[in-house]
Design an enzyme around this catalytic site. Structure first.
Site, PDB file in Angstrom:
ATOM      1  N   ASP A 402       0.862  -1.197   0.000  1.00  0.00           N
ATOM      2  CA  ASP A 402       0.000   0.000   0.000  1.00  0.00           C
ATOM      3  C   ASP A 402       0.895   1.241   0.000  1.00  0.00           C
ATOM      4  OD1 ASP A 402      -2.278   1.574   0.180  1.00  0.00           O
ATOM      5  OD2 ASP A 402      -2.346   1.447   2.376  1.00  0.00           O
ATOM      6  N   GLU A 405       2.575   4.828  -4.140  1.00  0.00           N
ATOM      7  CA  GLU A 405       2.592   5.770  -5.284  1.00  0.00           C
ATOM      8  C   GLU A 405       3.950   6.428  -5.423  1.00  0.00           C
ATOM      9  OE1 GLU A 405       0.216   5.723  -2.833  1.00  0.00           O
ATOM     10  OE2 GLU A 405      -1.045   4.432  -4.065  1.00  0.00           O
ATOM     11  N   ASP A 480      -9.030   3.654  -1.895  1.00  0.00           N
ATOM     12  CA  ASP A 480      -9.968   4.127  -0.867  1.00  0.00           C
ATOM     13  C   ASP A 480     -11.285   4.623  -1.451  1.00  0.00           C
ATOM     14  OD1 ASP A 480      -8.012   3.415   0.837  1.00  0.00           O
ATOM     15  OD2 ASP A 480      -7.288   5.446   1.220  1.00  0.00           O
TER      16      ASP A 480
HETATM   17  C1  GLC Z   1      -4.683   3.376   2.920  1.00  0.00           C
HETATM   18  C2  GLC Z   1      -5.190   2.137   2.186  1.00  0.00           C
HETATM   19  C3  GLC Z   1      -6.220   1.439   3.031  1.00  0.00           C
HETATM   20  C4  GLC Z   1      -5.613   1.082   4.371  1.00  0.00           C
HETATM   21  C5  GLC Z   1      -5.084   2.339   5.057  1.00  0.00           C
HETATM   22  C6  GLC Z   1      -4.328   2.023   6.341  1.00  0.00           C
HETATM   23  O1  GLC Z   1      -5.694   4.302   3.050  1.00  0.00           O
HETATM   24  O2  GLC Z   1      -5.697   2.460   0.927  1.00  0.00           O
HETATM   25  O3  GLC Z   1      -6.695   0.286   2.400  1.00  0.00           O
HETATM   26  O4  GLC Z   1      -6.555   0.461   5.185  1.00  0.00           O
HETATM   27  O5  GLC Z   1      -4.195   3.007   4.191  1.00  0.00           O
HETATM   28  O6  GLC Z   1      -3.255   1.207   6.103  1.00  0.00           O
END
Ligand code: GLC
Length: 817
Positions: A402, A405, A480
Site C-alpha cells: 500500500d 505511489e 480508498d
Molecule cells: C490506505 C489504504 C487502506 C488502508 C489504510 C491504512 O488508506 O488504501 O486500504 O486500510 O491506508 O493502512
C-alpha cells in the site's frame, strides 16, 4: 473544503493554452537494419517493427530517439529487421513487417495501416517547448476503452486523465483525473475493428479525449514520446497483443480467489482469532484475513507489535489449521530510527532514494519521518525481497503493498520531491521522470523476494499503485473508495477497463472503505464481489463495521449464500485465471469484448461477463427490485429460474434483495464444485458440470454449442510450470434431437486414476431417451449409488449424467432424443 470562490471570475487564470507547433521541417530519412529514423529540423522519430501487429514510434525533440530505453513496464523484446523505405516528393512510405506508414512531408501527418486493417490511425506529433503532444484522429462512431484505473464509465470518450499515481483519499468522482495506477493504453473501437495505442512513459502524461470531438491527444513533459501501435482488427487481438508487450498475470494461489476479510484494523491477535472463529462458526467461507497497519510496532514494516500481537507465529499456525491465511500490509516508508535494522541496513548500503545532495529523502507517512527504498535498483529489490524472510518465517505467503505511489503526507506534491534521484540500473533518473514506476517496482521486489523464499510455493501480492505490466507481479485493488452506491457501480467500469488494460486480477473494497455501509449495500456489493476477480471486504477505522453478519440475519443469510456461490464457481473461475495467464484476456469482461460488432454493447457500463458465457447485472441502487439487462445475441437463461430469453434485446430482470440478476448463455459449459469453507478443501473432486441447451428450436436458433477448458492443478505450488496440471477440454453441441459431449484430457496433474463426473444439462430442446453405453436410472438417489448412469427430471427439464472415466483417456457421449 472549497467554496464557490474557487470559480470567482476575477481569480480565473484563463486558459493559458500552450502554442503547439509542428516538429520543424522534414529534413531526411535514415534507414538502419531494424529501424527507420525520420529527421526534422527540431526532432527525430524512429520506427521499429516489434512483432506481428506491434509497431514502435519513438520521438525525441533534442538528442537521439534510438537511445530511448523501454521501461520496466515492458517485457524485453527484439525488433525485427527488414524495413523498406520509399521517398517521394510529397511523402514517405515506410514498410515494416505488415505495417505501412505514409507520412506527409510537409505536415508530418502519418497514416498507419496494418495488413488488411486499413486504418490503424492518423497521427501527428507537435510540441510546445519540452511538451510533446501526439494527436490522433478519432473515428466518428468509435468508443475508447482501456486507460487502466480511471473514474467514469466504460467508454472514455469525452474524459481527460492525468497519468500520475496519486493517493486519492477524496471521493473518487469524475473530476479525479488521477488515481493510484497509470496505464496510458487506449483502444479505439468501432464495429469495423479495433486498434490500440500505448505510451511507454513513467512520468506525468495527459490523455485528453475531451477537447476535440474528432481527435484526442496525449501529452508528455520531457521532450520524448515513446509509442506503441497495436493492431487488431479484433478487440481481443488488441488486448492480447498489449499483454504480449507488458506480460501476463502469473497464476496466483487458489486461496487468493477465495473470500477475504479485512478492516483497518483488526487490532490484536484475540480479535483476529475470534473473527476467524466467527466465520467458521457461522459457516461463512473465508480464506484470508488481512492485517492492516496496527499489527506493526510503531508502524515499522517487518515487525509485529509485541503487545497487540505477542505470538504472531502461534496465531498464524492456529489460523492455518482453520484454513485461513494472513496477509499483512507492507508500505514502502521505512521509519527513521536508529537501531531499527531495515533502516540501518538501508542507510549503510545507500539503498534509500536520495536528494541531489546525497542525503536520503525523508517524508512523513504512518511511522512519521520515513525513508523510501529505491526500487529502481536491482540490489535494492533483492535486499527488500530478502527482508520478507521475516514474514515467511511466520508462515506468511502473501503481502499487501500500500502507499506505494509513493504517498508522502507532508510534501507539497504528496509524493517524493521531483528532484529525488533513482539509480535505475545505472541510468539515473529523477523521481519526476519515473514516478509511475515506483509502485510496480515495489511489487516486483516483493513478488520476486517471496518467490525466492517460498521454495516452490506461489506468492500472492496485492498492490494499490502500479503501471502497465503490474499484472506480472500483483493483484490490484482500487484503493480508498467509499460506502456509496455510486462507488459500487464505479468499479464495474473500472474493473472492465483494467481488464482491457492487461490487468485481470482486480477488485474494489467490498462494502466500501470510507463512509458507512448499510446492510442493503453490503448485500448488493457482496453479490457483485462474487463475480469480481479479487473478492475482499475492507473498511476504514471509525466506519461502521461490515463483516457479513453485522447487519442481522437477513443480510447474513444472503451474504453467506453468495459467498458459497463463489466457492461453487471456483473451477470455472480458476480456469479463467489460468486461461488469462496464457492469453492475457480479462476474467471480468465488458460485453463488447465478446460482442464487438454490436453497438449496443459499446457503452454498457453496468453489467459484465465472467468469462464468455456468464452475464452479471448487479443492482447498484437502493430499494430496487427490478433492473433492465441487455442480453446480446444468442439464447440466454436466467440462472435462478431458467427462464429462456432470446438475446438482442433489453429485458426487465427480477431483482429482489436476495437475487442478483445472472444469466447463462445457451451452449455454456460451467463447472461447479460443492461448497467448502476454504480453498484448501476445494479441489475439484465433486464436480458438477452444468451445460445449457437450446431450449427450443426456432427459425432463428436451431443449434447450441460451447466449449470450456477446465483447468486443475495443486492450487498452491509452481509444479504446474513443470506440467503438473491437467485440462479437461469439454465440447458441447446440440442440434436436432442429438446432443454430443466430447471431452479431451490433457496434462498429467490429475492425482486420481479414476474420476467421477456429473453433468447437469439444463433446457435441452428434446426429451432424452438414451445415451449409448450409459444406463438410465429411475430416481436421482440411484445416481449416488452407481458409478455411471443418467436420470431425467421432466418437470425441470434437467438431465443428470454421471460417469467415471480413466484419468488419461478422453471420452464422448451422445444424448439422443
Ligand atoms: C490506505 C489504504 C487502506 C488502508 C489504510 C491504512 O488508506 O488504501 O486500504 O486500510 O491506508 O493502512
Amino acid at each position: 473544503m472549497h467554496t464557490s470562490e474557487t470559480i470567482h471570475p476575477d481569480q480565473m487564470e484563463g486558459h493559458s493554452e500552450f502554442a503547439f507547433r509542428d516538429l520543424g521541417a522534414y529534413s531526411r530519412v535514415e534507414q538502419r537494419e531494424v529501424s527507420v529514423t525520420v529527421h526534422t529540423a527540431e526532432s527525430n522519430m524512429t520506427f521499429w517493427y516489434i512483432a506481428p501487429g506491434m509497431l514502435r514510434i519513438a520521438c525525441k525533440l533534442k538528442g537521439d530517439s534510438t537511445a530511448i530505453v523501454p521501461t520496466e513496464a515492458l517485457l524485453p523484446y527484439m525488433p525485427e529487421a527488414g524495413w523498406k523505405v520509399s521517398e517521394y516528393s510529397d511523402r514517405l512510405e515506410l514498410q515494416g513487417g505488415l505495417y505501412r506508414i505514409v507520412m506527409d512531408k510537409s505536415s508530418l501527418t502519418m497514416q498507419i495501416e496494418y495488413a488488411e486493417q486499413k486504418n490503424c490511425g492518423t497521427y501527428k506529433l507537435s510540441n510546445a517547448g519540452s511538451l510533446v503532444r501526439f494527436n490522433g484522429k478519432m473515428l466518428e462512431d468509435a468508443a475508447i476503452y482501456g486507460l487502466g484505473e480511471t473514474t467514469g464509465y466504460l467508454n472514455k470518450r469525452g474524459e481527460r486523465y492525468t497519468m500520475w499515481n496519486s493517493d486519492v483519499f477524496d471521493p473518487h468522482v469524475p473530476d479525479m483525473e488521477s488515481l493510484y495506477q497509470s496505464i496510458p493504453f487506449l483502444i479505439q473501437h468501432t464495429a469495423c475493428g479495433s486498434f490500440g495505442l500505448f505510451v511507454d512513459h513513467p512520468g506525468k502524461l495527459i490523455v485528453d479525449l475531451r477537447e476535440e470531438q474528432d481527435a484526442y491527444s496525449i501529452q508528455t513533459e520531457n521532450g520524448e514520446m515513446d509509442l506503441y501501435v497495436i493492431a487488431g482488427p479484433k478487440l481481443k487481438d488488441v488486448v492480447s497483443g498489449f499483454t504480449n508487450l507488458t506480460g501476463k498475470m502469473q497464476l496466483p494461489p487458489l486461496w487468493s480467489l477465495g473470500y477475504q476479510q479485512s478492516r483497518f484494523s483488526y487490532m490484536n491477535q484475540e480479535e483476529v482469532l475470534q473473527l476467524a472463529g466467527t466465520f467458521r462458526e457461522k459457516q461463512i467461507p473465508c480464506d484470508v484475513i488481512y492485517l492492516d497497519i496496527h499489527y506493526m510496532d510503531e508502524y515499522k514494516v517487518f515487525t509485529f507489535d509485541p503487545v497487540r500481537f505477542p505470538d504472531p507465529k502461534g496465531m498464524i499456525q492456529k489460523l492455518k489449521t482453520m484454513g485461513i491465511r494472513i496477509v499483512p500490509i507492507v508500505d514502502p516508508g521505512v521509519k527513521v530510527e536508529q537501531g531499527y535494522e531495515p533502516y540501518e541496513q538501508g542507510v549503510d548500503q545507500g539503498y534509500f532514494c536520495e536528494k541531489p545532495d546525497g542525503e536520503p529523502f525523508v517524508g512523513n507517512v504512518w511511522p512519521g519521518a520515513s525513508v523510501f527504498p529505491d526500487f529502481t535498483d536491482e540490489a535494492v529489490r533483492q535486499w527488500w525481497g530478502a527482508l520478507h524472510r521475516f514474514y515467511v518465517d511466520h508462515g506468511i505467503t502473501g503481502v499487501w503493498n500500500d502507499m506505494n505511489e509513493p504517498s508522502v503526507f507532508n510534501s507539497a506534491t504528496k509524493t517524493m520531491d521531483a528532484d529525488v534521484l533513482h539509480q535505475n540500473g545505472g541510468n539515473v533518473k529523477t523521481h519526476e521522470d519515473i514516478h509511475n514506476l515506483y509502485g510496480m517496482l515495489m511489487s516486483k521486489a516483493t513478488y520476486e523476494g517471496l518467490e525466492r523464499l517460498l521454495g516452490g510455493e506461489r506468492p500472492f501480492v496485492l498492490t494499490r499503485a502500479g503501471c502497465a505490466g503490474i499484472q506480472r507481479y500483483a493483484a490490484v485493488w482500487t484503493g480508498d473508495n467509499r460506502s456509496y452506491w455510486e462507488h459500487m457501480e464505479l468499479f464495474i467500469s473500472m474493473g472492465m477497463n483494467l481488464g482491457l488494460s492487461g490487468v485481470p486480477f482486480t477488485g474494489a473494497d467490498i462494502g466500501g472503505f470510507m463512509h458507512h455501509a448499510s446492510g442493503e449495500l453490503l448485500v448488493r456489493w457482496t453479490q457483485l464481489g462474487v463475480f469480481t476477480p479479487f473478492f475482499r471486504n475492507h473498511s476504514a477505522i471509525e466506519t461502521r463495521r461490515q463483516e457479513p453478519w453485522t447487519f442481522g440475519d437477513q443480510v447474513e443469510v444472503i451474504c453467506r449464500k453468495y459467498i458459497e456461490l463463489r466457492y461453487m464457481l471456483l473451477p470455472y473461475l480458476y480456469s479463467l485465471f489460468h486461461a488469462s495467464t496464457l492469453n492475457g484476456l480479462p476474467i471480468m469482461r465488458p460485453l463488447v469484448l465478446e460482442y464487438p460488432d454490436d453497438p449496443r454493447t459499446f457503452q454498457l457500463s453496468d453489467q459484465f461477463l465472467l468469462g464468455a458465457d456468464v452475464l452479471v447485472a448487479p443492482v447498484c441502487r437502493p430499494g430496487k427490485e427490478v433492473r433492465t439487462v441487455y442480453l446480446p445475441d444468442g439464447i440466454w437463461y436466467d440462472f435462478w429460474t431458467e427462464a429462456r430469453y432470446v438475446g438482442g434485446q433489453h429485458i426487465m430482470a427480477n431483482a429482489p434483495l436476495e437475487t442478483l440478476p445472472l444469466f447463462v448463455k445457451a451452449g455454456a459449459v460451467v463447472p461447479f464444485t460443492s461448497v467448502r469453507q476454504h480453498t484448501d478443501e476445494a479441489r475439484w473432486t465433486n464436480l458438477n458440470i452444468h451445460v445449457f441447451g437450446l431450449g427450443e428450436s426456432d427459425g432463428q436458433y436451431d443449434s447450441a454449442s460451447g466449449e470450456f477448458s477446465l483447468y486443475e492443478d495443486d492450487g498452491i505450488s509452481d509444479a504446474y510450470k513443470q506440467g503438473a496440471s491437467s485440462e479437461l477440454k469439454i465440447n458441447f453441441e446440440e442440434k436436432g434431437s442429438l446432443a454430443t459431449v466430447n471431452c479431451k484430457i490433457e496434462g498429467n496433474g490429475s492425482d486420481a486414476d479414476f474420476k467421477t463426473l456429473m453433468f447437469t444439462f439444463h433446457a435441452l430442446s428434446f426429451i432424452p431417451v438414451g445415451i449409448q453405453g450409459i444406463s438410465q436410472l429411475h430416481s436421482p438417489e440411484h445416481l449416488e449409488e452407481q458409478r455411471a448412469g443418467w436420470y431425467y427430471d421432466k418437470q425441470d427439464n434437467h438431465l443428470v449424467v454421471k460417469l467415471t472415466f480413466a484419468g488419461d483417456a478422453g471420452f464422448e457421449f451422445v444424448i439422443e432424443g
